[in-house]
Design a protein around this motif. Structure first.
Motif, short mmCIF file in Angstrom:
data_model
loop_
_atom_site.label_atom_id
_atom_site.label_comp_id
_atom_site.label_asym_id
_atom_site.label_seq_id
_atom_site.Cartn_x
_atom_site.Cartn_y
_atom_site.Cartn_z
N UNK A 15 3.63 -2.62 20.27
CA UNK A 15 2.67 -1.57 20.61
C UNK A 15 1.61 -2.13 21.56
N UNK A 16 0.85 -1.25 22.15
CA UNK A 16 -0.15 -1.64 23.13
C UNK A 16 -1.32 -2.37 22.45
N UNK A 17 -1.82 -3.44 23.14
CA UNK A 17 -1.58 -3.86 24.53
C UNK A 17 -0.48 -4.91 24.64
N UNK A 18 0.39 -4.70 25.59
CA UNK A 18 1.43 -5.69 25.89
C UNK A 18 1.22 -6.29 27.28
N UNK A 19 0.21 -5.78 28.00
CA UNK A 19 -0.11 -6.29 29.33
C UNK A 19 -1.63 -6.46 29.45
N UNK A 20 -2.04 -7.19 30.47
CA UNK A 20 -3.47 -7.33 30.75
C UNK A 20 -4.08 -5.98 31.15
N UNK A 21 -3.29 -5.15 31.81
CA UNK A 21 -3.78 -3.81 32.17
C UNK A 21 -4.14 -3.02 30.93
N UNK A 22 -3.30 -3.10 29.92
CA UNK A 22 -3.54 -2.34 28.70
C UNK A 22 -4.76 -2.87 27.94
N UNK A 23 -4.92 -4.20 27.93
CA UNK A 23 -6.09 -4.78 27.28
C UNK A 23 -7.37 -4.24 27.91
N UNK A 24 -7.44 -4.27 29.24
CA UNK A 24 -8.62 -3.76 29.94
C UNK A 24 -8.81 -2.27 29.69
N UNK A 25 -7.72 -1.52 29.69
CA UNK A 25 -7.81 -0.07 29.50
C UNK A 25 -8.30 0.28 28.10
N UNK A 26 -7.81 -0.43 27.10
CA UNK A 26 -8.23 -0.17 25.71
C UNK A 26 -9.71 -0.49 25.55
N UNK A 27 -10.16 -1.58 26.15
CA UNK A 27 -11.59 -1.93 26.08
C UNK A 27 -12.43 -0.88 26.78
N UNK A 28 -12.01 -0.46 27.97
CA UNK A 28 -12.76 0.58 28.70
C UNK A 28 -12.84 1.87 27.89
N UNK A 29 -11.72 2.28 27.32
CA UNK A 29 -11.72 3.52 26.54
C UNK A 29 -12.73 3.45 25.40
N UNK A 30 -12.76 2.32 24.70
CA UNK A 30 -13.69 2.16 23.58
C UNK A 30 -15.14 2.20 24.06
N UNK A 31 -15.39 1.56 25.20
CA UNK A 31 -16.76 1.54 25.72
C UNK A 31 -17.17 2.91 26.25
N UNK A 32 -16.23 3.64 26.87
CA UNK A 32 -16.53 5.02 27.31
C UNK A 32 -16.92 5.88 26.11
N UNK A 33 -16.14 5.79 25.03
CA UNK A 33 -16.44 6.56 23.82
C UNK A 33 -17.80 6.17 23.24
N UNK A 34 -18.08 4.87 23.24
CA UNK A 34 -19.36 4.40 22.70
C UNK A 34 -20.53 4.90 23.54
N UNK A 35 -20.35 4.89 24.85
CA UNK A 35 -21.41 5.38 25.73
C UNK A 35 -21.68 6.86 25.50
N UNK A 36 -20.60 7.61 25.35
CA UNK A 36 -20.74 9.04 25.06
C UNK A 36 -21.42 9.26 23.72
N UNK A 37 -21.06 8.45 22.74
CA UNK A 37 -21.65 8.52 21.39
C UNK A 37 -23.15 8.26 21.45
N UNK A 38 -23.54 7.24 22.21
CA UNK A 38 -24.96 6.91 22.35
C UNK A 38 -25.71 8.03 23.08
N UNK A 39 -25.09 8.58 24.11
CA UNK A 39 -25.73 9.69 24.85
C UNK A 39 -25.97 10.89 23.94
N UNK A 40 -25.02 11.16 23.07
CA UNK A 40 -25.20 12.27 22.12
C UNK A 40 -26.32 11.97 21.13
#
Length: 386
Positions: A164-189
């Motif tokens: 399962x993901x991440x199996x590539x460096x692209x996926x690692x970066x994408x998963x981290x970005x997704x979590x940080x995007x969600x956290x930023x939205x959470x803080x904004x709310x």
């Protein structure tokens, strides 16, 4: 009350190396100077012929989470069931009675930043603790202190085996970005709710943990060995305007000029031992000297238990052998890691008002493999006598 007399003090300040005494009271350094008056009720340590230094500080390790001489039962470093586990807290699994703490104290290591490993993209929360105590709550300097994230081979290997993901460096970066995007939205709310604009978001424990990163209350602590992974870590930190430290920074000597321009802190190592995986192919004790020459603020790490924590000064000594200035090597295991961790107001140098975390030893720990610890002092208490 404790009085250390006749010592050669490595202050780790602009005062440099001085012959002086230290008066300790209520766990703090009260006075530093020549020919101080010995209080009548003081416990006296005669440091004649000895070096007196700040207790060593380790900026990245896993002490207490991976216990000595135990397999699965004592291994709590990685929760490798979900690549995103920011809500995990190191303080909930550190065993302060593990013998590695005693060995660290005997080696003069008095303060460490310890926490989850690099199996997950987001591993959880590190804690800064003193190395002496029986109850972790009484040892904490700061918790949480940082949020562990990981790039490169480790998360790829873990989740490739689980298919399962991440199996590539692209996926690692994408998963981290997704979590940080969600956290930023959470803080904004949350901010909008404070201003009466919106409702408070539904509680999310993972987002609560990452919110501290978004608010810059704690940095990302980025496991990154290879140069490309270091650059990815920096890219994402800039995208989300968050603080970050570059932990391991194994190929830092190849990109030291870029790192100097970025102005981020590096934690170099572990460099003692076999190159156990491909991303360590450029591992070298020359890295600290190159980083220092470029103007990068750095510390040296054992990544304990990769290298036992008591060998932190040995690692500094090997960096000297590879070209690092001796005083810069001492800074790399005292005031520099304290600064990188944001606790230089408490530890890392022999200054009035700071915690009395002090090493008294015969022989210079980074030059003499046969140095002997005479006393290790933490918060003004002599916790080891050699």
């Amino acid at each position: 009350m404790l009085f250390i007399k006749n010592g050669k003090l490595f202050t780790m300040t602009e005062n440099g190396v001085i012959d002086a005494d230290i008066l300790v009271e209520n766990g703090k350094i009260k006075e530093v100077g020549k020919d101080l008056v010995v209080p009548l009720n003081a416990d006296v340590i005669d440091a004649d012929g000895c070096y007196v230094m700040p207790g060593f500080v380790e900026a990245h390790c896993h002490i207490g989470l991976e216990e000595d001489g135990i397999g699965f039962e004592g291994d709590d470093v990685n929760e490798m069931t979900d690549p995103v586990t920011p809500h995990l807290r190191a303080i909930d699994c550190i065993n302060p009675i593990d013998r590695c703490f005693d060995e660290a104290v005997q080696g003069g290591v008095t303060c460490v930043c310890t926490g989850p490993g690099s199996g997950n993209v987001i591993g959880g929360q590190f804690a800064i603790i003193k190395t002496h105590g029986r109850r972790i709550d009484d040892m904490v300097v700061k918790a949480p202190a940082a949020m562990k994230i990981a790039f490169g081979e480790n998360p790829k290997r873990v989740y490739h085996d689980q298919k399962k993901s991440p199996m590539t460096r692209m996926a690692t970066a994408a998963i981290l970005r997704e979590a940080l995007f969600k956290a930023k939205k959470y803080v904004n709310k949350q901010e909008a709710a404070k201003n009466g604009i919106d409702k408070e978001p539904e509680f999310d424990m993972k987002m609560e943990a990452l919110a501290k990163v978004i608010r810059k209350e704690i940095p990302l602590k980025a496991h990154a060995h290879r140069a490309d992974d270091i650059f990815t870590a920096l890219r994402i930190a800039k995208e989300f305007d968050v603080n970050i430290t570059l932990d391991h920074c194994t190929e830092g000597h190849l990109i030291a000029d870029y790192l100097a321009e970025e102005g981020r802190y590096a934690i170099a190592g572990p460099s003692l031992g076999h190159r156990t995986k491909f991303e360590l192919k450029n591992q070298s004790f020359e890295t600290p000297a190159v980083l220092n020459k470029a103007g990068v603020k750095f510390s040296i790490t054992t990544d304990s238990p990769v290298i036992p924590l008591q060998f932190l000064p040995l690692c500094a000594g090997l960096a000297v052998k590879a070209g690092l200035d001796e005083m810069e090597a001492l800074k790399a295991i005292t005031i520099n890691p304290a600064t990188i961790l944001g606790i230089d107001d408490k530890v890392g140098s022999l200054e009035v008002g700071k915690d009395a975390d002090i090493l008294v030893c015969k022989g210079n720990p980074i030059k003499d493999i046969n140095y002997k610890t005479i006393a290790t002092i933490i918060d003004g208490e002599v916790v080891y006598r050699g």
